[in-house]
Motif scaffolding. Structure first.
Motif, mmCIF file in Angstrom:
data_model
loop_
_atom_site.group_PDB
_atom_site.id
_atom_site.type_symbol
_atom_site.label_atom_id
_atom_site.label_comp_id
_atom_site.label_asym_id
_atom_site.label_seq_id
_atom_site.Cartn_x
_atom_site.Cartn_y
_atom_site.Cartn_z
ATOM 1 N N TYR A 7 0.843 -1.190 0.000
ATOM 2 C CA TYR A 7 0.000 0.000 0.000
ATOM 3 C C TYR A 7 0.885 1.249 0.000
ATOM 4 O O TYR A 7 1.691 1.440 0.915
ATOM 5 N N PRO A 8 0.746 2.120 -1.011
ATOM 6 C CA PRO A 8 1.613 3.307 -1.118
ATOM 7 C C PRO A 8 1.144 4.428 -0.190
ATOM 8 O O PRO A 8 0.441 5.349 -0.596
ATOM 9 N N ILE A 9 1.572 4.337 1.052
ATOM 10 C CA ILE A 9 1.089 5.250 2.078
ATOM 11 C C ILE A 9 1.412 6.710 1.762
ATOM 12 O O ILE A 9 0.687 7.626 2.158
ATOM 13 N N ASP A 10 2.505 6.950 1.001
ATOM 14 C CA ASP A 10 2.891 8.327 0.679
ATOM 15 C C ASP A 10 2.094 8.907 -0.488
ATOM 16 O O ASP A 10 2.141 10.116 -0.722
ATOM 17 N N LEU A 11 1.379 8.058 -1.217
ATOM 18 C CA LEU A 11 0.610 8.534 -2.375
ATOM 19 C C LEU A 11 -0.793 8.958 -1.974
ATOM 20 O O LEU A 11 -1.323 9.955 -2.495
ATOM 21 N N PHE A 12 -1.412 8.236 -1.066
ATOM 22 C CA PHE A 12 -2.813 8.485 -0.718
ATOM 23 C C PHE A 12 -2.931 9.254 0.601
ATOM 24 O O PHE A 12 -2.486 8.774 1.642
ATOM 25 N N ASP A 13 -3.556 10.431 0.528
ATOM 26 C CA ASP A 13 -3.922 11.151 1.745
ATOM 27 C C ASP A 13 -5.285 10.664 2.208
ATOM 28 O O ASP A 13 -6.152 10.318 1.388
ATOM 29 N N CYS A 14 -5.495 10.633 3.513
ATOM 30 C CA CYS A 14 -6.813 10.274 4.025
ATOM 31 C C CYS A 14 -7.124 11.155 5.227
ATOM 32 O O CYS A 14 -6.235 11.720 5.860
ATOM 33 N N ARG A 74 -8.145 -8.888 -5.499
ATOM 34 C CA ARG A 74 -9.093 -9.890 -5.978
ATOM 35 C C ARG A 74 -10.230 -10.157 -4.980
ATOM 36 O O ARG A 74 -10.433 -11.272 -4.529
ATOM 37 N N ASN A 75 -10.917 -9.082 -4.622
ATOM 38 C CA ASN A 75 -12.069 -9.188 -3.720
ATOM 39 C C ASN A 75 -11.714 -9.829 -2.386
ATOM 40 O O ASN A 75 -12.495 -10.584 -1.802
ATOM 41 N N GLY A 76 -10.534 -9.520 -1.884
ATOM 42 C CA GLY A 76 -10.150 -9.998 -0.563
ATOM 43 C C GLY A 76 -9.306 -11.245 -0.561
ATOM 44 O O GLY A 76 -8.836 -11.677 0.495
ATOM 45 N N VAL A 77 -9.072 -11.859 -1.730
ATOM 46 C CA VAL A 77 -8.243 -13.066 -1.787
ATOM 47 C C VAL A 77 -6.765 -12.708 -1.658
ATOM 48 O O VAL A 77 -5.986 -13.433 -1.030
ATOM 49 N N GLY A 78 -6.375 -11.590 -2.242
ATOM 50 C CA GLY A 78 -4.971 -11.201 -2.244
ATOM 51 C C GLY A 78 -4.515 -10.615 -0.923
ATOM 52 O O GLY A 78 -5.324 -10.180 -0.096
ATOM 53 N N ARG A 79 -3.216 -10.607 -0.739
ATOM 54 C CA ARG A 79 -2.584 -10.049 0.451
ATOM 55 C C ARG A 79 -1.962 -8.706 0.109
ATOM 56 O O ARG A 79 -1.505 -8.487 -0.998
ATOM 57 N N ILE A 80 -1.924 -7.802 1.111
ATOM 58 C CA ILE A 80 -1.280 -6.511 0.928
ATOM 59 C C ILE A 80 -0.506 -6.159 2.187
ATOM 60 O O ILE A 80 -0.961 -6.422 3.307
ATOM 61 N N VAL A 81 0.674 -5.610 2.008
ATOM 62 C CA VAL A 81 1.467 -5.132 3.133
ATOM 63 C C VAL A 81 1.129 -3.659 3.346
ATOM 64 O O VAL A 81 1.313 -2.835 2.443
ATOM 65 N N VAL A 82 0.622 -3.345 4.517
ATOM 66 C CA VAL A 82 0.171 -1.987 4.817
ATOM 67 C C VAL A 82 1.121 -1.364 5.842
ATOM 68 O O VAL A 82 1.264 -1.890 6.948
ATOM 69 N N PRO A 83 1.791 -0.262 5.496
ATOM 70 C CA PRO A 83 2.659 0.421 6.457
ATOM 71 C C PRO A 83 1.868 1.388 7.318
ATOM 72 O O PRO A 83 0.822 1.905 6.905
ATOM 73 N N MET A 84 2.375 1.637 8.512
ATOM 74 C CA MET A 84 1.772 2.658 9.374
ATOM 75 C C MET A 84 2.260 4.032 8.933
ATOM 76 O O MET A 84 3.404 4.190 8.480
ATOM 77 N N LEU A 85 1.405 5.021 9.048
ATOM 78 C CA LEU A 85 1.800 6.401 8.820
ATOM 79 C C LEU A 85 2.584 6.873 10.037
ATOM 80 O O LEU A 85 2.159 6.667 11.176
ATOM 81 N N THR A 200 10.047 1.295 9.687
ATOM 82 C CA THR A 200 8.885 1.175 8.795
ATOM 83 C C THR A 200 7.945 0.074 9.296
ATOM 84 O O THR A 200 7.849 -0.993 8.698
ATOM 85 N N PRO A 201 7.237 0.310 10.391
ATOM 86 C CA PRO A 201 6.280 -0.691 10.889
ATOM 87 C C PRO A 201 5.205 -0.978 9.842
ATOM 88 O O PRO A 201 4.634 -0.054 9.253
ATOM 89 N N ARG A 202 4.928 -2.249 9.616
ATOM 90 C CA ARG A 202 3.989 -2.646 8.567
ATOM 91 C C ARG A 202 3.485 -4.045 8.868
ATOM 92 O O ARG A 202 4.070 -4.762 9.668
ATOM 93 N N CYS A 203 2.414 -4.428 8.182
ATOM 94 C CA CYS A 203 1.790 -5.711 8.482
ATOM 95 C C CYS A 203 1.177 -6.312 7.225
ATOM 96 O O CYS A 203 0.629 -5.593 6.379
ATOM 97 N N ALA A 204 1.268 -7.639 7.106
ATOM 98 C CA ALA A 204 0.604 -8.360 6.014
ATOM 99 C C ALA A 204 -0.880 -8.443 6.324
ATOM 100 O O ALA A 204 -1.288 -8.985 7.347
ATOM 101 N N MET A 205 -1.714 -7.915 5.412
ATOM 102 C CA MET A 205 -3.134 -7.773 5.679
ATOM 103 C C MET A 205 -3.951 -8.183 4.464
ATOM 104 O O MET A 205 -3.419 -8.490 3.393
#
Length: 239
Positions: A7-14, A74-85, A200-205
């Motif tokens: 997940y490109p945490i630096d690209l998406f503002d929320c 793929r509708n939740g089948v795939g895995r993504i590594v999400v870093p903390m901001l 770079t704290p992050r987790c497989a999600m």
């Protein structure tokens, strides 16, 4: 083993990003039977959950990246590594200091490893489901608790933990050797010398909701998304 997106945490503002360990039932639009805490083997603890509210999508780059991630999951089948901001309670870099090898030796010129801003490693074996670890940390300000970190395990892969208590802090050249209480319990056994990443704290999600990255086709969109820790690698359900 399932491949991971990042997940490109630096690209998406929320508007808001919230991380927490959930210990009760996980709610979502689809069943997460494989990931609900009551199915977890003893000692696994709760699950990390990350909720992002009102993600700002406007540029072609942002829309393209969002759609690419959605397709890869793929509708939740795939895995993504999400870093903390990065937040103020993260471990804070201090004076730069090389970390020696696990046997306290250095290279021939007396230098050690200088890869991460905060260099840390386990100094002793830690068993699966351990709630205390011993770690050598250099290049950081003294810990006070709540510092998040990641260990990349051979099978469990990127797993996120946080310091829940400090029971010992022995000064060494350039840092400390800590006895740290951690939460959640260690997802997989780890040997001495294993790198601990405080930078770079992050987790497989995975997606909490299979439709979680849908959005309205507008000039500017503000979708929200929720990720839950992916335990398939820990439960033998990882293809």
């Amino acid at each position: 083993m399932l491949p991971s997106s990042y997940y490109p945490i630096d690209l998406f503002d929320c508007e808001k990003m919230d991380w927490q360990v959930v210990g009760g039932a996980v709610e979502g639009a689809r069943s997460l039977a494989a990931d609900t805490p009551d199915r977890l083997p003893l000692g696994r603890g709760g699950l990390w959950k990350c909720e992002m509210s009102s993600v700002f999508l406007e540029t072609p780059e942002e829309y393209s990246a969002w759609r690419a991630i959605r397709a890869s999951l793929r509708n939740g089948v795939g895995r993504i590594v999400v870093p903390m901001l990065r937040r103020p309670w993260f471990a804070q870099p201090g004076p730069s200091a090389p970390v020696p090898h696990s046997d306290d030796s250095t290279f021939d010129d007396g230098s050690g490893y200088m890869g991460l801003a905060i260099a840390a490693e386990l100094v002793a074996h830690a068993a699966h489901a351990a709630t205390t670890i011993r770690a050598k940390v250099a290049g950081a300000e003294p810990f006070i608790g709540a510092e998040p970190f990641t260990i990349v395990h051979p099978n469990a892969r990127e797993r996120l933990y946080e310091v829940s208590g400090i029971t010992e802090a022995t000064p060494i050249d350039g840092g400390f050797v800590y006895s740290l209480e951690i939460n959640p319990p260690l997802r997989e056994a780890a040997v001495g010398g294993t790198v601990i990443d405080f930078d770079t704290p992050r987790c497989a999600m995975r997606l909490t909701d299979s439709n979680g990255m849908n959005y309205e086709e507008e000039i500017v969109s503000f979708p929200s998304v929720s990720f839950i820790e992916d335990l398939r690698a820990l439960m033998g359900d990882d293809a």
